[in-house]
Design a protein around this motif. Structure first.
Motif, PDB file in Angstrom:
ATOM      1  N   TYR A  33      28.096  32.387  30.755  1.00  0.00           N
ATOM      2  CA  TYR A  33      29.087  31.606  31.486  1.00  0.00           C
ATOM      3  C   TYR A  33      29.208  30.214  30.880  1.00  0.00           C
ATOM      4  N   GLN A  50      30.813  39.363  30.552  1.00  0.00           N
ATOM      5  CA  GLN A  50      29.840  40.290  31.160  1.00  0.00           C
ATOM      6  C   GLN A  50      29.122  41.100  30.100  1.00  0.00           C
ATOM      7  N   PRO A  97      24.636  41.899  35.620  1.00  0.00           N
ATOM      8  CA  PRO A  97      25.655  41.420  36.570  1.00  0.00           C
ATOM      9  C   PRO A  97      25.623  42.143  37.899  1.00  0.00           C
ATOM     10  N   GLY A  98      25.011  43.304  37.949  1.00  0.00           N
ATOM     11  CA  GLY A  98      25.015  44.053  39.188  1.00  0.00           C
ATOM     12  C   GLY A  98      23.888  43.726  40.128  1.00  0.00           C
TER      13      GLY A  98
ATOM     14  N   ARG B  94      27.776  33.733  46.061  1.00  0.00           N
ATOM     15  CA  ARG B  94      28.589  34.760  45.438  1.00  0.00           C
ATOM     16  C   ARG B  94      28.606  36.014  46.305  1.00  0.00           C
ATOM     17  N   ARG B  98      29.307  43.822  41.900  1.00  0.00           N
ATOM     18  CA  ARG B  98      28.674  43.813  40.586  1.00  0.00           C
ATOM     19  C   ARG B  98      29.063  42.642  39.712  1.00  0.00           C
ATOM     20  N   TYR B  99      30.330  42.328  39.644  1.00  0.00           N
ATOM     21  CA  TYR B  99      30.778  41.326  38.680  1.00  0.00           C
ATOM     22  C   TYR B  99      31.256  40.032  39.345  1.00  0.00           C
ATOM     23  N   SER B 100      30.742  39.758  40.517  1.00  0.00           N
ATOM     24  CA  SER B 100      31.142  38.512  41.171  1.00  0.00           C
ATOM     25  C   SER B 100      30.519  37.317  40.442  1.00  0.00           C
ATOM     26  N   THR B 101      31.183  36.182  40.545  1.00  0.00           N
ATOM     27  CA  THR B 101      30.708  34.962  39.902  1.00  0.00           C
ATOM     28  C   THR B 101      30.277  33.955  40.962  1.00  0.00           C
TER      29      THR B 101
END
Lengths: 114, 114
Positions: A33, A50, A97-98, B94, B98-101
């Motif tokens: 990020y 990701q 990420p999960g 957040r 899975r792909y939340s920021t």
């Protein structure tokens, strides 16, 4: 700050110039990020990735570009289209990420305009 | 859209006294919540997180935070402040997919006087 290296620590940009900020991580993390920090505004997400060869725009992507050719590297280019680039830039990474895993940060690059 | 509010730009406390730094959030569903600390010209350091389970979360350097779902709050606390706790504190949230920021608050400057 361990595991994520940002360089340079200080950077100066001339009018109309593109500059690139480096971010390297040795944590074997999938997600990386870029954030911009301005006084009193907290951290705002510029771009994120990701996985290798894939990235998405964050909340303030205009005037910036990124690449993710290698898992360990996620450079940020501040283009001449970014009219107010003076800020503290922070790079971060996260494992899967999960999961709820922690996001780790580099020490930052302070960019100023000459 | 998710958001975080840190209503106080600055909190002042005398050394040895208890401290509280406030955070409220808005998110779809149940949140992941985090506190980070930043010292001058450095990156963010992770303090603690709430994922599930006990509403009182203990973290680094004697800090703790209490998750209150009904009030959508996650206040940071410490029973006895140290001068070395003086720093900028960020709350972040957040969503649980899975792909939340992460979304960060604007930060609260904690000043502990001797």
């Amino acid at each position: 700050d361990g595991g994520i290296t940002q360089s340079p620590k200080y950077l100066f940009r001339k009018e109309g110039q593109n500059v690139t900020l480096s971010c390297e991580q040795n944590l074997n993390h999938d997600a990386m990020y870029w954030y911009r920090q301005d006084p009193g505004q907290g951290l705002r997400l510029i771009y994120y990735s990701q996985i290798v060869n894939d990235f998405q725009k964050g909340d303030i992507a205009e005037g910036y570009s990124v690449s993710r050719e290698k898992k360990e590297s996620f450079p940020l280019t501040v283009t001449s289209a970014q009219k107010n680039p003076t800020a503290f830039y922070l790079c971060a990474s996260r494992d899967d990420p999960g999961t709820e895993n922690i996001q780790y940060f580099g020490a930052g690059t302070r960019l100023s305009v000459l | 859209a998710q958001s975080v509010a840190q209503p106080e730009d600055q909190v002042k406390v005398a050394e040895g006294n208890p401290l509280t730094v406030k955070c409220t959030y808005s998110v779809s569903g149940n949140p992941y919540l985090f506190w980070y600390v930043q010292y001058p010209n450095r990156g963010l350091q992770f303090l603690l997180k709430y994922i599930t389970g006990d509403n009182l979360v203990k973290g680094s350097y004697g800090f703790e935070a209490e998750f209150n779902k009904s009030q959508t709050s996650f206040h940071l606390k410490k029973p006895s402040a140290l001068v070395s706790d003086s720093a900028l504190y960020f709350c972040a949230v957040r969503e649980r997919h899975r792909y939340s920021t992460l979304t960060f608050g604007k930060g609260t400057m904690l000043l502990v006087s001797p």
